[in-house]
Design an enzyme around this catalytic site. Sequence first.
Site, PDB file in Angstrom:
ATOM      1  N   HIS A 157       0.828  -1.219   0.000  1.00  8.07           N
ATOM      2  CA  HIS A 157       0.000   0.000   0.000  1.00  8.07           C
ATOM      3  C   HIS A 157       0.861   1.267   0.000  1.00  8.07           C
ATOM      4  CE1 HIS A 157      -3.315  -2.718   1.261  1.00  8.07           C
ATOM      5  NE2 HIS A 157      -2.366  -3.242   2.051  1.00  8.07           N
ATOM      6  N   SER A 278      14.553  22.421 -15.601  1.00  6.04           N
ATOM      7  CA  SER A 278      13.351  23.208 -15.847  1.00  6.04           C
ATOM      8  C   SER A 278      13.765  24.553 -16.454  1.00  6.04           C
ATOM      9  CB  SER A 278      12.613  23.427 -14.528  1.00  6.04           C
ATOM     10  OG  SER A 278      11.807  24.579 -14.602  1.00  6.04           O
ATOM     11  N   LYS A 284      15.482  22.680 -10.209  1.00  6.05           N
ATOM     12  CA  LYS A 284      14.883  21.417 -10.627  1.00  6.05           C
ATOM     13  C   LYS A 284      15.829  20.490 -11.386  1.00  6.05           C
ATOM     14  CE  LYS A 284      11.044  20.206 -10.426  1.00  6.05           C
ATOM     15  NZ  LYS A 284       9.775  20.636 -10.987  1.00  6.05           N
ATOM     16  N   GLU A 291       9.810   9.176 -16.579  1.00  6.76           N
ATOM     17  CA  GLU A 291       8.409   9.551 -16.847  1.00  6.76           C
ATOM     18  C   GLU A 291       8.009   9.198 -18.280  1.00  6.76           C
ATOM     19  OE1 GLU A 291       8.074  13.704 -15.796  1.00  6.76           O
ATOM     20  OE2 GLU A 291       8.732  13.300 -13.757  1.00  6.76           O
TER      21      GLU A 291
END
Length: 463
Positions: A157, A278, A284, A291
Amino acid sequence: MKLWGGRFTKETNQLVHNFNESLSFDQKFYRQDIRGSIAHVKMLAKQGILTEQDRDDIIRGLESILEDLDNGKLVISSDSGYEDIHSFVEGTLTERIGEAGKRLHTGRSRNDQVALDMKLYTRDEIDAIEALVKELLEELLAVMEKNTDTFMPGFTHLQKAQPITLAHHMGAYFEMFSRDRSRLKDIRRRMNYCPLGSGALAGTTYPLDREYTAELLGFDGPTLNSMDSVADRDYLIELLSALSTISMHLSRFCEEIIIWNTNEYRFVEIDDSYSTGSSIMPQKKNPDIAELIRGKSGRVYGALVSMLTTMKGIPLAYNKDMQEDKELTFDAIDTVKGCLALFTGMISSMSFRKEVMEASAKNGFTNATDAADYLVNKGVPFRDAHGIVGQLVLACIAKGIALDDLSLEEYKAISPVFEEDVYEAISMKTCVEKRLTIGAPGQEAMKKVIGIYKKQLEMDDVR
Ligand code: ARG
């Protein structure tokens, strides 16, 4: 040039040509198309259907086309007017060698030709994908070997559950990708029968030797039903399904890496060379590659569903709908190959923060089950032990400490059964090391499994 102008009195409408053509994408398998034609011609000559002179001229012509396509001297342009790669090769052959070129297509249809080309192409690609999966497995095994004592929390979980090791976690993915490899091998074995010689749908009246062409092209034999041979795309569906499963495994792994790479977790750091920045936020460093691999699973699944849908209403035998098999299969193959190569590169350059993982395992009460098991070993029924440890956890949460940090008095205040040896019993090392059944994270069990994996990779064997 068209292969079928004879019975027509009008030119094809340009829009019809554009809609119907496949040259823009089936040129991808020009090598396989030529290879198939060479085998076909060798067989025709062996059977006395073609003279040896024609055979030699055709083979020489086909080899020169292959060479010129490979080195870019000959370019396949979409405004050449050819409909598909089969017409392109035959037309170019006839331009080069004259009359003999027109004999190439004896005893063959584009239906068995395209069935063969697609099989040869996907068979080559299956081998290439399998090799990429193997490289990933080797990389995972290397991480496993170095981390049989790197403790980390195991999750259910997405909540810390019990302590495991990094080797154990990587081993779960080793299993997944091993099954993928085994699936690819299965598909290859099942598809490896040659459709050439099936003609348009009903075989041919020429005395073809189908065993011979099958052998020349590395198949286990000829297919046994000419209608099925030109209409079968099951192997593509199986391949797209296997590719979807590989994509799903990669996507799950990427999801974990993205989570582990966050500031909140800090279990891993993706290398600068596999990260991006970024345009606005200078701080960043984004896990774009992970992804993208996660995201690309969508288009691979899409290919599987498209293929299944295209095939579902097709009456026997060949119908043009099947031309749709190519672009989506090519795209899925290229996508998965790219994802596998990048993923392996990302893993091999990624750093694992062992101390952070271990601290996280310590702070998450991952040894609570072991504390309960300790009481059970001293005669307390498990349900009571569960309750007692639950109370201990509550006390720890209130104080912001781990089970290991409670004093013996605090233990005894909740249950007098606890003794000094509790600390040893719930230490991270004991918790993991005692899990020695095969498949569990204990070091000795893990080493046995690593040995099995090593042998599998060495012998090119899968379960
Ligand atoms: N481009 C076609 C395909 O991909 C080749 C087979 C054409 N056969 C035919 N009967 N029109 O399926």
